[in-house]
Design a protein around this motif. Structure first.
Motif, PDB file in Angstrom:
ATOM      1  N   GLU A   1       0.852  -1.253   0.133  1.00 46.25           N
ATOM      2  CA  GLU A   1       0.029  -0.034  -0.024  1.00 46.25           C
ATOM      3  C   GLU A   1       0.981   1.241  -0.122  1.00 46.25           C
ATOM      4  O   GLU A   1       0.630   2.171  -0.715  1.00 46.25           O
ATOM      5  N   ILE A   2       1.923   1.300   0.754  1.00 45.18           N
ATOM      6  CA  ILE A   2       2.760   2.304   0.865  1.00 45.18           C
ATOM      7  C   ILE A   2       3.461   2.597  -0.575  1.00 45.18           C
ATOM      8  O   ILE A   2       3.422   3.670  -1.079  1.00 45.18           O
ATOM      9  N   ALA A   3       3.756   1.584  -1.191  1.00 45.92           N
ATOM     10  CA  ALA A   3       4.439   1.737  -2.366  1.00 45.92           C
ATOM     11  C   ALA A   3       3.429   2.144  -3.686  1.00 45.92           C
ATOM     12  O   ALA A   3       3.611   2.940  -4.413  1.00 45.92           O
ATOM     13  N   THR A   4       2.382   1.595  -3.321  1.00 48.01           N
ATOM     14  CA  THR A   4       1.121   2.147  -4.486  1.00 48.01           C
ATOM     15  C   THR A   4       0.731   3.521  -4.204  1.00 48.01           C
ATOM     16  O   THR A   4       0.811   4.389  -5.091  1.00 48.01           O
ATOM     17  N   CYS A   5       0.936   4.060  -3.107  1.00 52.31           N
ATOM     18  CA  CYS A   5       0.574   5.498  -2.737  1.00 52.31           C
ATOM     19  C   CYS A   5       1.463   6.456  -2.835  1.00 52.31           C
ATOM     20  O   CYS A   5       1.265   7.467  -3.358  1.00 52.31           O
ATOM     21  N   ARG A   6       2.684   5.894  -3.112  1.00 56.30           N
ATOM     22  CA  ARG A   6       3.779   6.795  -3.441  1.00 56.30           C
ATOM     23  C   ARG A   6       4.045   6.745  -4.789  1.00 56.30           C
ATOM     24  O   ARG A   6       4.437   7.808  -5.608  1.00 56.30           O
ATOM     25  N   VAL A   7       3.992   5.548  -5.640  1.00 56.22           N
ATOM     26  CA  VAL A   7       4.535   5.258  -6.805  1.00 56.22           C
ATOM     27  C   VAL A   7       3.439   5.642  -7.994  1.00 56.22           C
ATOM     28  O   VAL A   7       3.774   6.151  -9.018  1.00 56.22           O
ATOM     29  N   LEU A   8       2.238   5.016  -7.481  1.00 56.58           N
ATOM     30  CA  LEU A   8       0.952   5.238  -8.396  1.00 56.58           C
ATOM     31  C   LEU A   8       0.776   6.626  -9.003  1.00 56.58           C
ATOM     32  O   LEU A   8       0.652   7.058 -10.211  1.00 56.58           O
ATOM     33  N   PRO A   9       0.642   7.805  -8.245  1.00 52.04           N
ATOM     34  CA  PRO A   9       0.531   9.225  -8.666  1.00 52.04           C
ATOM     35  C   PRO A   9       1.947   9.632  -9.480  1.00 52.04           C
ATOM     36  O   PRO A   9       1.691  10.178 -10.284  1.00 52.04           O
ATOM     37  N   ALA A  10       2.970   9.176  -9.205  1.00 53.93           N
ATOM     38  CA  ALA A  10       4.087   9.541 -10.016  1.00 53.93           C
ATOM     39  C   ALA A  10       3.878   8.969 -11.381  1.00 53.93           C
ATOM     40  O   ALA A  10       4.310   9.501 -12.224  1.00 53.93           O
ATOM     41  N   LEU A  11       3.686   7.680 -11.069  1.00 49.84           N
ATOM     42  CA  LEU A  11       3.526   6.919 -12.856  1.00 49.84           C
ATOM     43  C   LEU A  11       2.155   7.843 -13.331  1.00 49.84           C
ATOM     44  O   LEU A  11       2.199   7.776 -14.845  1.00 49.84           O
ATOM     45  N   ILE A  12       1.354   7.900 -12.947  1.00 54.29           N
ATOM     46  CA  ILE A  12       0.098   8.529 -13.595  1.00 54.29           C
ATOM     47  C   ILE A  12       0.380   9.923 -14.225  1.00 54.29           C
ATOM     48  O   ILE A  12       0.144  10.325 -15.262  1.00 54.29           O
ATOM     49  N   LEU A  13       1.220  10.689 -13.243  1.00 46.33           N
ATOM     50  CA  LEU A  13       1.334  12.217 -13.685  1.00 46.33           C
ATOM     51  C   LEU A  13       2.733  12.188 -14.628  1.00 46.33           C
ATOM     52  O   LEU A  13       3.148  13.363 -14.718  1.00 46.33           O
ATOM     53  N   ARG A  14       3.533  11.272 -14.822  1.00 48.79           N
ATOM     54  CA  ARG A  14       4.664  11.082 -15.362  1.00 48.79           C
ATOM     55  C   ARG A  14       4.482  11.798 -17.163  1.00 48.79           C
ATOM     56  O   ARG A  14       3.618  11.326 -17.549  1.00 48.79           O
ATOM     57  N   GLY A  15       5.355  12.609 -17.290  1.00 50.11           N
ATOM     58  CA  GLY A  15       5.426  13.368 -18.509  1.00 50.11           C
ATOM     59  C   GLY A  15       4.268  14.559 -18.654  1.00 50.11           C
ATOM     60  O   GLY A  15       4.424  15.009 -19.677  1.00 50.11           O
TER      61      GLY A  15
END
Length: 107
Positions: free
Chosen positions: A16-30
């Protein structure tokens, strides 16, 4: 709690921690962020730093040690504020804070 229960909880929480931190970065990348969001995100580091400082300035443990233990960090922070206004240098602020805290500790 057994080792397997602990590992299960650890894996779930880590995911869950990885999802909360990584998912927004992947969605907003670029994608460019709007000015309002960029401005709002710019307030996070000063707010986090202020929370850390406030936690050190107003300690419940210091109140048990007496009045001077409460006043000493406030006086040292005033010295840091003066140095910050004059020099705008983080290193001089750190030096001023440590030096004033040491001097006040000797009193």
């Amino acid at each position: 709690m057994t080792i397997s229960e602990f590992l299960l909880i650890w894996v779930v929480i880590s995911a869950e921690i990885a999802t909360c931190r990584v998912l927004p970065a992947l969605i907003l990348r670029g994608r460019p962020l709007s000015y309002r969001i960029t401005e709002a995100l710019g307030y996070i580091p000063p707010a986090a730093f202020a929370a850390l400082i406030a936690n050190d300035l107003y300690s419940t443990q210091a109140s048990a040690m007496g009045l001077w233990a409460n006043v000493m960090p406030l006086i040292a922070s005033m010295a840091v504020l003066l140095v910050a206004k004059k020099t705008r240098s983080m290193i001089w602020c750190c030096i001023a804070g440590v030096a004033s805290y040491i001097v006040l500790g000797l009193i």
